[in-house]
Write an enzyme that holds these catalytic residues in place. Structure first.
Site, PDB file in Angstrom:
ATOM      1  CE  LYS A  75      -9.655   4.427   0.304  1.00  0.00           C
ATOM      2  NZ  LYS A  75      -8.735   3.701   1.172  1.00  0.00           N
ATOM      3  CG  ASN A 134       4.025  13.359  -3.619  1.00  0.00           C
ATOM      4  OD1 ASN A 134       3.938  13.829  -4.744  1.00  0.00           O
ATOM      5  ND2 ASN A 134       3.186  12.456  -3.141  1.00  0.00           N
ATOM      6  CG  ASN A 142      -8.959  -1.607  -0.476  1.00  0.00           C
ATOM      7  OD1 ASN A 142      -9.165  -2.310   0.516  1.00  0.00           O
ATOM      8  ND2 ASN A 142      -7.880  -0.858  -0.605  1.00  0.00           N
ATOM      9  N   GLY A 159       4.619   5.540   2.673  1.00  0.00           N
ATOM     10  CA  GLY A 159       3.372   6.296   2.741  1.00  0.00           C
ATOM     11  C   GLY A 159       3.021   6.495   4.198  1.00  0.00           C
ATOM     12  NE  ARG A 184      -5.185  -4.150   0.371  1.00  0.00           N
ATOM     13  CZ  ARG A 184      -5.005  -3.542   1.527  1.00  0.00           C
ATOM     14  NH1 ARG A 184      -5.961  -2.788   2.018  1.00  0.00           N
ATOM     15  NH2 ARG A 184      -3.903  -3.695   2.184  1.00  0.00           N
ATOM     16  CG  ASP A 187       0.305  14.586   6.408  1.00  0.00           C
ATOM     17  OD1 ASP A 187       1.280  15.033   5.765  1.00  0.00           O
ATOM     18  OD2 ASP A 187      -0.766  14.268   5.875  1.00  0.00           O
ATOM     19  CG  HIS A 235       4.441   1.287  -0.334  1.00  0.00           C
ATOM     20  ND1 HIS A 235       3.523   1.106  -1.344  1.00  0.00           N
ATOM     21  CD2 HIS A 235       3.758   1.882   0.672  1.00  0.00           C
ATOM     22  CE1 HIS A 235       2.355   1.582  -0.975  1.00  0.00           C
ATOM     23  NE2 HIS A 235       2.468   2.053   0.256  1.00  0.00           N
ATOM     24  NE  ARG A 272       0.617  -0.034  11.154  1.00  0.00           N
ATOM     25  CZ  ARG A 272       0.373  -0.097   9.841  1.00  0.00           C
ATOM     26  NH1 ARG A 272       1.343   0.004   8.963  1.00  0.00           N
ATOM     27  NH2 ARG A 272      -0.856  -0.277   9.417  1.00  0.00           N
ATOM     28  N   GLY A 304       1.656   4.089   5.863  1.00  0.00           N
ATOM     29  CA  GLY A 304       2.316   2.839   6.228  1.00  0.00           C
ATOM     30  C   GLY A 304       3.482   2.664   5.276  1.00  0.00           C
ATOM     31  CD  GLU A 335      -1.271  -0.571  -3.053  1.00  0.00           C
ATOM     32  OE1 GLU A 335      -1.451   0.672  -2.998  1.00  0.00           O
ATOM     33  OE2 GLU A 335      -1.209  -1.300  -2.067  1.00  0.00           O
ATOM     34  N   GLY A 342       7.365   8.608  -0.773  1.00  0.00           N
ATOM     35  CA  GLY A 342       8.365   8.224  -1.779  1.00  0.00           C
ATOM     36  C   GLY A 342       8.191   8.972  -3.094  1.00  0.00           C
TER      37      GLY A 342
HETATM   38  P1  ADP Z   1      -1.383   5.525   2.658  1.00  0.00           P
HETATM   39  O1  ADP Z   1      -0.378   4.619   3.293  1.00  0.00           O
HETATM   40  O2  ADP Z   1      -2.470   5.961   3.593  1.00  0.00           O
HETATM   41  O3  ADP Z   1      -1.884   5.051   1.301  1.00  0.00           O
HETATM   42  P2  ADP Z   1      -0.017   7.565   1.122  1.00  0.00           P
HETATM   43  O4  ADP Z   1       0.754   6.659   0.246  1.00  0.00           O
HETATM   44  O5  ADP Z   1      -1.074   8.412   0.500  1.00  0.00           O
HETATM   45  O6  ADP Z   1      -0.582   6.850   2.400  1.00  0.00           O
HETATM   46  O7  ADP Z   1       1.043   8.544   1.828  1.00  0.00           O
HETATM   47  C1  ADP Z   1       0.674   9.462   2.787  1.00  0.00           C
HETATM   48  C2  ADP Z   1       1.933  10.188   3.244  1.00  0.00           C
HETATM   49  O8  ADP Z   1       2.531  10.838   2.113  1.00  0.00           O
HETATM   50  C3  ADP Z   1       1.657  11.239   4.289  1.00  0.00           C
HETATM   51  O9  ADP Z   1       2.619  11.140   5.330  1.00  0.00           O
HETATM   52  C4  ADP Z   1       1.879  12.521   3.510  1.00  0.00           C
HETATM   53  O10 ADP Z   1       2.343  13.564   4.323  1.00  0.00           O
HETATM   54  C5  ADP Z   1       2.956  12.107   2.537  1.00  0.00           C
HETATM   55  N1  ADP Z   1       3.064  13.080   1.456  1.00  0.00           N
HETATM   56  C6  ADP Z   1       2.184  13.361   0.485  1.00  0.00           C
HETATM   57  N2  ADP Z   1       2.630  14.403  -0.260  1.00  0.00           N
HETATM   58  C7  ADP Z   1       3.810  14.787   0.270  1.00  0.00           C
HETATM   59  C8  ADP Z   1       4.774  15.795  -0.023  1.00  0.00           C
HETATM   60  N3  ADP Z   1       4.585  16.633  -1.025  1.00  0.00           N
HETATM   61  N4  ADP Z   1       5.878  15.869   0.756  1.00  0.00           N
HETATM   62  C9  ADP Z   1       6.044  15.038   1.790  1.00  0.00           C
HETATM   63  N5  ADP Z   1       5.200  14.069   2.106  1.00  0.00           N
HETATM   64  C10 ADP Z   1       4.098  13.939   1.376  1.00  0.00           C
END
Ligand code: ADP
Length: 396
Positions: free
Chosen positions: A14, A332, A7, A207, A90, A280, A205, A238, A209, A383, A330
């Site tokens: 990566k 966590n 990637n 994250g 990717r 974050d 999804h 965003r 993004g 992925e 999603g």
């Molecule tokens: P990317 O889109 O960069 O791949 P990720 O899927 O790793 O991102 O998601 C990052 C997001 O997940 C961040 O906003 C982070 O704060 C959130 N996140 C990770 N762990 C937790 C948690 N325990 N509680 C709330 N949000 C979390």
């Protein structure tokens, strides 16, 4: 069969090396700061993690370093580069023509080069990464896996924007959708859990993004991201969907150029823009718990918009069999999952709140309440595995 998944981003590369027969990851890592100075992190299960500075003037130097690590006597996991049967690359964008994962020949590369305008951030580094890999691994089969291809079967009414049709014809301005490899993976897992390949599934999804996709019969019928990943739910920085005239209005009142508005909507908006705290989600949750009203508002806006999209997809699909949460937030953020699923009994979504709070992280969990009409799952995305699987299928 050993498959390397690559990637390539603008300053990073990566990688993960899979042994598909053993169904395991042999090694993974990241080359960062390509073109700046260079830092490589390399991890193999059962061995000590390795990190070192290295000179990476370009992607070719980075992939050469990866291959040196993979074949290194101490840090390595294979005897020779020739053991790598295929490389899965990717690509964020496959345009309208690359409708499924494909072996990358000259024709495919020419097409990918012709559409970099649609994908100026990810296109050029992904192409450089591919060329570098092809050069150092000429014998391996090289396969492209495209985030957009999962959306190739959407109906015209789902992807054509209601703007002058000529703009679609001339500039290919349309909804493409992104994160497709992740949605395909988790929707596939959910269909397996349901024992129904024809199921109606909504995958969230969430994250840094975020996007939401509706899948029926294993095919995406709609998705929240659009011409670019900017559309849909609010994200780390965003904005997600907003009234498009906000853009022209900002340009008028602030005198901003197109690039400046682009930066504002891509880098200064979303959870960060509203909260003023961070992009974050963990920081925003902490701030909200400590009484920061705008952090709380940012989270409420996120939940509101996720619900709205879920509702619209249930209407579009005439029902739903499963709702899936994946990616950083999603997988966590238990509170966010609870907030999204609250007051959706009407749609058949009801979760077991206690299990949602206690289910183990990093594993598939069925958090639905007993008897709920719609199953709600937490499914960790993968992925890279999906890319390896497509690559294997196109290599056999
Ligand atoms: P990317 O889109 O960069 O791949 P990720 O899927 O790793 O991102 O998601 C990052 C997001 O997940 C961040 O906003 C982070 O704060 C959130 N996140 C990770 N762990 C937790 C948690 N325990 N509680 C709330 N949000 C979390």
């Amino acid at each position: 069969m050993k498959i390397l998944v690559v990637n390539a981003g603008s300053s990073s590369l990566k990688y993960q090396l899979f042994d598909m027969d053993e169904q395991k990851v042999l090694a993974k890592g990241n080359c960062e700061r390509i073109g700046i100075d260079g830092l490589v992190t390399h991890k193999c299960p059962g061995k000590k993690d390795y990190q070192a500075s290295a000179a990476f003037p370009d992607h070719r130097a980075a992939i050469a370093a990866v291959l040196a690590l993979l074949t290194d006597k101490e840090l390595g996991v294979i005897g020779s580069v020739d053991e790598i049967a295929a490389v899965g690359h990717r690509f964020a964008h496959g345009g309208e023509k690359l409708r499924k994962s494909s072996v990358l020949g000259e024709e495919e590369m020419k097409y990918l080069e012709s559409i970099v305008g649609l994908n100026p951030l990810h296109g050029p580094p992904a192409i450089s990464g591919f060329k570098a890999c092809k050069e150092v691994m000429p014998k391996a089969n090289h396969v492209g896996v495209f985030d957009t291809s999962y959306y190739s079967d959407m109906k015209e009414e789902a992807y054509v924007y209601p703007i002058p049709y000529k703009l679609y014809e001339e500039y290919k301005i349309r909804r493409y959708g992104f994160h497709g490899t992740s949605h395909r993976y988790v929707a596939g897992k959910a269909a397996e859990l349901l024992g129904n390949p024809n199921a109606k599934i909504i995958t969230c999804h969430l994250g840094n993004g975020s996007s939401i996709t509706a899948t029926v019969n294993g095919k995406a019928v709609d998705t929240s991201m659009g011409f670019t990943p900017q559309d849909g739910v609010p994200m780390g920085t965003r904005s997600g969907a907003i009234d498009p005239t906000v853009v022209t209005y900002i340009q008028k009142v602030k005198g901003y150029t197109a690039e400046e508005v682009d930066t504002l909507l891509n880098k200064e908006s979303g959870l960060y823009g509203v909260s003023g705290v961070s992009s974050d989600c963990r920081d925003i949750c902490t701030a909200a718990e400590n009484g920061n009203a705008r952090a709380e508002l940012a989270l409420k806006i996120l939940v509101h918009n996720i619900k709205k999209i879920i509702g619209s997809y249930v209407a579009e699909m005439n029902g739903g069999d499963a709702l899936v949460f994946t990616a950083g937030i999603g997988e966590n953020d238990r509170q966010l999952r609870e907030d999204v699923c609250k007051n959706m009994e009407f749609l058949g979504v009801e979760i077991d709140e206690a299990f949602n709070k206690s289910c183990p992280r990093g594993e598939i969990a069925d958090i639905s309440a007993k008897g709920a009409k719609v199953k709600t799952y937490v499914i960790p995305t993968n992925e890279e595995y999906m890319i390896a699987l497509d690559t294997q299928n196109l290599t056999k």
